[in-house]
Design a protein around this motif. Structure first.
Motif, PDB file in Angstrom:
ATOM      1  N   ILE A   2     122.713  84.063 -48.792  1.00 52.96           N
ATOM      2  CA  ILE A   2     122.773  85.146 -49.776  1.00 52.96           C
ATOM      3  C   ILE A   2     121.529  86.024 -49.668  1.00 52.96           C
ATOM      4  CG2 ILE A   2     122.688  85.647 -52.255  1.00 52.96           C
ATOM      5  CD1 ILE A   2     124.505  83.133 -52.598  1.00 52.96           C
ATOM      6  N   ALA A   3     120.361  85.409 -49.525  1.00 52.86           N
ATOM      7  CA  ALA A   3     119.125  86.187 -49.404  1.00 52.86           C
ATOM      8  C   ALA A   3     119.121  87.019 -48.120  1.00 52.86           C
ATOM      9  CB  ALA A   3     117.913  85.260 -49.446  1.00 52.86           C
ATOM     10  N   GLN A   4     119.616  86.459 -47.024  1.00 51.62           N
ATOM     11  CA  GLN A   4     119.692  87.224 -45.774  1.00 51.62           C
ATOM     12  C   GLN A   4     120.617  88.423 -45.933  1.00 51.62           C
ATOM     13  OE1 GLN A   4     120.744  83.807 -43.244  1.00 51.62           O
ATOM     14  NE2 GLN A   4     118.958  84.317 -41.989  1.00 51.62           N
ATOM     15  N   GLY A   5     121.751  88.234 -46.557  1.00 53.15           N
ATOM     16  CA  GLY A   5     122.679  89.335 -46.788  1.00 53.15           C
ATOM     17  C   GLY A   5     122.078  90.395 -47.697  1.00 53.15           C
ATOM     18  N   ALA A   6     121.379  89.950 -48.736  1.00 49.51           N
ATOM     19  CA  ALA A   6     120.735  90.892 -49.654  1.00 49.51           C
ATOM     20  C   ALA A   6     119.683  91.725 -48.925  1.00 49.51           C
ATOM     21  CB  ALA A   6     120.109  90.131 -50.822  1.00 49.51           C
ATOM     22  N   ASP A   7     118.917  91.083 -48.050  1.00 49.47           N
ATOM     23  CA  ASP A   7     117.897  91.790 -47.265  1.00 49.47           C
ATOM     24  C   ASP A   7     118.551  92.846 -46.374  1.00 49.47           C
ATOM     25  OD1 ASP A   7     115.159  92.156 -46.307  1.00 49.47           O
ATOM     26  OD2 ASP A   7     115.829  91.163 -44.469  1.00 49.47           O
ATOM     27  N   GLU A   8     119.666  92.497 -45.763  1.00 51.94           N
ATOM     28  CA  GLU A   8     120.354  93.431 -44.862  1.00 51.94           C
ATOM     29  C   GLU A   8     120.871  94.672 -45.580  1.00 51.94           C
ATOM     30  OE1 GLU A   8     123.390  91.153 -42.919  1.00 51.94           O
ATOM     31  OE2 GLU A   8     121.931  89.880 -41.894  1.00 51.94           O
ATOM     32  N   ILE A   9     121.263  94.535 -46.849  1.00 52.68           N
ATOM     33  CA  ILE A   9     121.792  95.702 -47.565  1.00 52.68           C
ATOM     34  C   ILE A   9     120.734  96.437 -48.377  1.00 52.68           C
ATOM     35  CG2 ILE A   9     124.140  94.780 -47.635  1.00 52.68           C
ATOM     36  CD1 ILE A   9     123.670  94.166 -50.632  1.00 52.68           C
ATOM     37  N   GLY A  10     119.483  95.985 -48.305  1.00 52.74           N
ATOM     38  CA  GLY A  10     118.394  96.717 -48.933  1.00 52.74           C
ATOM     39  C   GLY A  10     117.936  96.244 -50.300  1.00 52.74           C
ATOM     40  N   VAL A  11     118.372  95.058 -50.721  1.00 51.91           N
ATOM     41  CA  VAL A  11     117.879  94.508 -51.988  1.00 51.91           C
ATOM     42  C   VAL A  11     116.406  94.172 -51.813  1.00 51.91           C
ATOM     43  CG1 VAL A  11     118.114  92.560 -53.599  1.00 51.91           C
ATOM     44  CG2 VAL A  11     120.149  93.648 -52.652  1.00 51.91           C
ATOM     45  N   ASN A  12     115.593  94.447 -52.833  1.00 51.46           N
ATOM     46  CA  ASN A  12     114.144  94.283 -52.717  1.00 51.46           C
ATOM     47  C   ASN A  12     113.621  92.893 -53.062  1.00 51.46           C
ATOM     48  OD1 ASN A  12     114.641  97.262 -53.939  1.00 51.46           O
ATOM     49  ND2 ASN A  12     113.149  97.278 -52.296  1.00 51.46           N
TER      50      ASN A  12
END
Length: 83
Positions: free
Chosen positions: A33-43
């Motif tokens: 989930i954290a990797q996916g969030a990083d890919e879409i620009g979540v800070n």
């Protein structure tokens, strides 16, 4: 919006039945989930600490794994229960 993050929510199970994740699966899911969030620009990705749940009692190894596998996301703890 300048910053957007998330606090972990989830099912902390015992791995004893269908749909009840064990500690390994819960940690694996958190990293994905954290990797996916990083890919879409979540800070930010913040994780709760549950001292009586095996998979959430010590957040530092999880945070270190996420930091090693992401590029831009900030990681940390959201809630530490001091009972």
């Amino acid at each position: 919006m300048r910053a957007f993050g998330f606090l972990s929510f989830g099912h902390y199970g015992s791995g004893r039945g269908p749909g009840d994740p064990d500690a390994r699966q819960a940690l694996h899911d958190a990293v994905e989930i954290a990797q996916g969030a990083d890919e879409i620009g979540v800070n930010g990705a913040y994780f709760r600490v549950h001292h009586f749940a095996r998979q959430a009692a010590s957040p530092v190894p999880l945070l270190a794994t996420i930091a090693a596998r992401t590029q831009r996301i900030e990681v940390g703890t959201g809630v530490i229960d001091m009972r």
